[in-house]
Design a protein around this motif. Sequence first.
Motif, PDB file in Angstrom:
ATOM      1  N   ILE A   1       1.514 -26.945  -2.528  1.00 15.37           N
ATOM      2  CA  ILE A   1       2.692 -27.231  -2.915  1.00 15.37           C
ATOM      3  C   ILE A   1       3.749 -26.649  -1.868  1.00 15.37           C
ATOM      4  N   ILE A   2       3.556 -25.584  -1.249  1.00 15.64           N
ATOM      5  CA  ILE A   2       4.483 -25.142  -0.199  1.00 15.64           C
ATOM      6  C   ILE A   2       4.433 -26.136   0.942  1.00 15.64           C
ATOM      7  N   GLN A   3       2.990 -26.504   1.358  1.00 16.94           N
ATOM      8  CA  GLN A   3       3.077 -27.236   2.435  1.00 16.94           C
ATOM      9  C   GLN A   3       3.910 -28.663   2.160  1.00 16.94           C
ATOM     10  N   ALA A   4       3.783 -29.182   0.913  1.00 20.63           N
ATOM     11  CA  ALA A   4       4.310 -30.609   0.657  1.00 20.63           C
ATOM     12  C   ALA A   4       5.892 -30.294   0.654  1.00 20.63           C
ATOM     13  N   LYS A   5       6.414 -29.190   0.421  1.00 20.71           N
ATOM     14  CA  LYS A   5       8.025 -29.086   0.364  1.00 20.71           C
ATOM     15  C   LYS A   5       8.223 -29.154   2.024  1.00 20.71           C
ATOM     16  N   MET A   6       7.621 -28.457   2.732  1.00 26.00           N
ATOM     17  CA  MET A   6       7.949 -28.033   4.105  1.00 26.00           C
ATOM     18  C   MET A   6       7.849 -29.307   4.931  1.00 26.00           C
ATOM     19  N   CYS A   7       6.921 -30.207   4.470  1.00 26.97           N
ATOM     20  CA  CYS A   7       6.674 -31.538   5.093  1.00 26.97           C
ATOM     21  C   CYS A   7       7.795 -32.305   5.159  1.00 26.97           C
ATOM     22  N   ARG A   8       8.658 -32.203   3.988  1.00 24.51           N
ATOM     23  CA  ARG A   8       9.682 -33.062   4.203  1.00 24.51           C
ATOM     24  C   ARG A   8      10.951 -32.827   5.161  1.00 24.51           C
ATOM     25  N   SER A   9      11.066 -31.497   5.577  1.00 24.31           N
ATOM     26  CA  SER A   9      11.808 -31.067   6.640  1.00 24.31           C
ATOM     27  C   SER A   9      11.275 -30.686   8.194  1.00 24.31           C
ATOM     28  N   PHE A  10       9.950 -30.862   8.133  1.00 23.69           N
ATOM     29  CA  PHE A  10       9.164 -30.419   9.443  1.00 23.69           C
ATOM     30  C   PHE A  10       8.135 -31.095   9.290  1.00 23.69           C
ATOM     31  N   ALA A  11       8.105 -32.468   9.652  1.00 22.14           N
ATOM     32  CA  ALA A  11       6.657 -33.281   9.484  1.00 22.14           C
ATOM     33  C   ALA A  11       5.877 -33.188  11.028  1.00 22.14           C
TER      34      ALA A  11
ATOM     35  N   GLY B   1     -13.899 -22.065  13.139  1.00 19.48           N
ATOM     36  CA  GLY B   1     -12.523 -22.222  13.820  1.00 19.48           C
ATOM     37  C   GLY B   1     -11.938 -23.272  14.244  1.00 19.48           C
ATOM     38  N   VAL B   2     -13.091 -24.269  14.841  1.00 20.57           N
ATOM     39  CA  VAL B   2     -12.510 -25.539  15.293  1.00 20.57           C
ATOM     40  C   VAL B   2     -12.536 -26.500  14.238  1.00 20.57           C
ATOM     41  N   VAL B   3     -13.783 -26.531  13.658  1.00 18.43           N
ATOM     42  CA  VAL B   3     -13.611 -27.557  12.346  1.00 18.43           C
ATOM     43  C   VAL B   3     -13.139 -27.147  10.989  1.00 18.43           C
ATOM     44  N   GLY B   4     -13.326 -26.342  10.618  1.00 17.41           N
ATOM     45  CA  GLY B   4     -13.006 -25.458   9.279  1.00 17.41           C
ATOM     46  C   GLY B   4     -11.396 -25.170   9.253  1.00 17.41           C
ATOM     47  N   SER B   5     -10.885 -25.028  10.288  1.00 17.70           N
ATOM     48  CA  SER B   5      -9.564 -24.546  10.454  1.00 17.70           C
ATOM     49  C   SER B   5      -8.880 -25.539  11.330  1.00 17.70           C
ATOM     50  N   GLY B   6      -9.062 -25.637  12.413  1.00 13.81           N
ATOM     51  CA  GLY B   6      -8.340 -26.473  13.525  1.00 13.81           C
ATOM     52  C   GLY B   6      -8.059 -27.824  12.905  1.00 13.81           C
ATOM     53  N   LEU B   7      -9.257 -28.667  12.887  1.00  9.81           N
ATOM     54  CA  LEU B   7      -9.136 -30.041  12.567  1.00  9.81           C
ATOM     55  C   LEU B   7      -8.764 -30.257  11.100  1.00  9.81           C
ATOM     56  N   ALA B   8      -9.353 -29.343   9.993  1.00 13.68           N
ATOM     57  CA  ALA B   8      -9.064 -29.403   8.730  1.00 13.68           C
ATOM     58  C   ALA B   8      -7.839 -29.384   8.445  1.00 13.68           C
ATOM     59  N   PHE B   9      -7.024 -28.293   8.867  1.00 10.25           N
ATOM     60  CA  PHE B   9      -5.693 -27.737   8.546  1.00 10.25           C
ATOM     61  C   PHE B   9      -4.628 -29.212   9.009  1.00 10.25           C
ATOM     62  N   ALA B  10      -5.077 -29.507  10.060  1.00  9.52           N
ATOM     63  CA  ALA B  10      -4.170 -30.842  10.737  1.00  9.52           C
ATOM     64  C   ALA B  10      -4.314 -32.088  10.032  1.00  9.52           C
ATOM     65  N   LEU B  11      -5.452 -32.215   9.540  1.00 12.30           N
ATOM     66  CA  LEU B  11      -5.861 -33.547   8.861  1.00 12.30           C
ATOM     67  C   LEU B  11      -5.471 -33.227   7.510  1.00 12.30           C
ATOM     68  N   MET B  12      -5.327 -32.270   6.716  1.00 10.48           N
ATOM     69  CA  MET B  12      -5.036 -32.085   5.570  1.00 10.48           C
ATOM     70  C   MET B  12      -3.413 -32.108   5.502  1.00 10.48           C
ATOM     71  N   SER B  13      -2.793 -31.146   6.614  1.00 13.39           N
ATOM     72  CA  SER B  13      -1.271 -31.396   6.614  1.00 13.39           C
ATOM     73  C   SER B  13      -0.717 -32.685   6.748  1.00 13.39           C
ATOM     74  N   TRP B  14      -1.263 -33.553   7.681  1.00 12.88           N
ATOM     75  CA  TRP B  14      -1.192 -34.817   7.672  1.00 12.88           C
ATOM     76  C   TRP B  14      -1.338 -35.680   6.547  1.00 12.88           C
ATOM     77  N   CYS B  15      -2.357 -35.592   5.621  1.00 11.89           N
ATOM     78  CA  CYS B  15      -2.608 -36.226   4.304  1.00 11.89           C
ATOM     79  C   CYS B  15      -1.555 -35.904   3.380  1.00 11.89           C
ATOM     80  N   ILE B  16      -1.226 -34.554   3.101  1.00  9.85           N
ATOM     81  CA  ILE B  16      -0.338 -34.200   2.199  1.00  9.85           C
ATOM     82  C   ILE B  16       1.293 -34.881   2.467  1.00  9.85           C
ATOM     83  N   GLN B  17       1.325 -35.031   3.861  1.00 12.26           N
ATOM     84  CA  GLN B  17       2.573 -35.577   4.184  1.00 12.26           C
ATOM     85  C   GLN B  17       2.904 -37.046   3.890  1.00 12.26           C
ATOM     86  N   ARG B  18       1.544 -37.705   3.934  1.00 16.26           N
ATOM     87  CA  ARG B  18       1.595 -39.148   3.754  1.00 16.26           C
ATOM     88  C   ARG B  18       1.225 -39.562   2.067  1.00 16.26           C
TER      89      ARG B  18
END
Length: 362
Positions: free
Chosen positions: A203-213, A259-276
């Motif tokens: 929920i917080i990430q969805a709100k933040m993506c509106r101003s910082f994508a 670290g690389v897969v579980g956080s690095g790639l996962a957080f980036a991809l999920m943030s992008w999907c939440i934005q979309r």
Amino acid sequence: MGGDYAPALAMMTVQVGFAGLNIVSKLAMDSGMSPFVMITYRNIVATVFLAPLAFLLERKTIMELKGKTLFQLFLCSIFGATLNQILYFVGLKYSSPTIACALSNMLPAITFVMAVPFRMETVRIKTVSGQAKVWGTVLCVGGSMLMTFYKGSLIKLWGPHIHWRYASTSAAATSASTGGSHHMVLGAVLVIASCFAWAIWFIIQAKMCRSFASPYTSSTLLCFMAGMQCLVISFAVERKWSVWVLGWDIRLVAVLYIGVVGSGLAFALMSWCIQRRGPLFVSMFSPLLLVIVAILGWGILDEKLFLGSAVGSALIVGGLYLVLWGKGREMEMDANAVVPMVPDEFISSTGLPVFFSPTEEH
């Protein structure tokens, strides 16, 4: 990344990565590694991995960071990384990968319930889609309670041919040292608590993506903040320097992988999907994780399947797809509705009109 199928493919990739994370991290903790130390290393490795990508792809967006965005990132790091990971990994230590993943399927229902007060989701109880989402949520909660408090009889399956002897040895040692069903219940409760923290992050990430994508920059800062928070907590819990030592074994593999897969790639991809696609879309893919981990847990860890876990998993997955069906039906109705033209001045001054769904793209 583009196209209508890109977010779905991205989330499928995330779930496959999470399946490996559950198996590898469980083996590392069975070998004696502290979950607090592992989470700290996880976020530090993720920060090192993401920082060059954020600089190369989004170096101009760092200037757009404001105080409000940094505060939102701080909250995201607490709920989405620190609290969520500590609760989940300690819960995983006392349960099993299959049970932890099954209970994680409560995430869409929890996300739906928590998103309603923020007007990011609507109930529409008088419609079929609204009733499906409500009943789906009830089934998810009921299934999770059944898995937590009811074990039942053992379901006998044929033995796997790919069983890993190292996994059997470490799992047996951990089972003897941690105790039986009491710790299994504790593990299940902690995993459910991690789902609440995870939903708050959505929920917080969805709100933040509106101003910082900027998914790479935000994920880098999130992992860095979480790494510092976990470092403080780990030093408070683990007083021996020996717990921080990594050798050429499963612990090093686990730290690098999560670290690389579980956080690095996962957080980036999920943030992008939440934005979309919005927060509920991201949580829709958790059943895929359950299937993959159940197969790997049976084949590699030789996990036993009990009646309570099987029935509870079925209820959770059934409830999840009721929620998804209701959400899909609702989006179809909104897409078919005639949307009148609204001046930009009206939207910018008062927010989205009532006939817009905040989680949809326009």
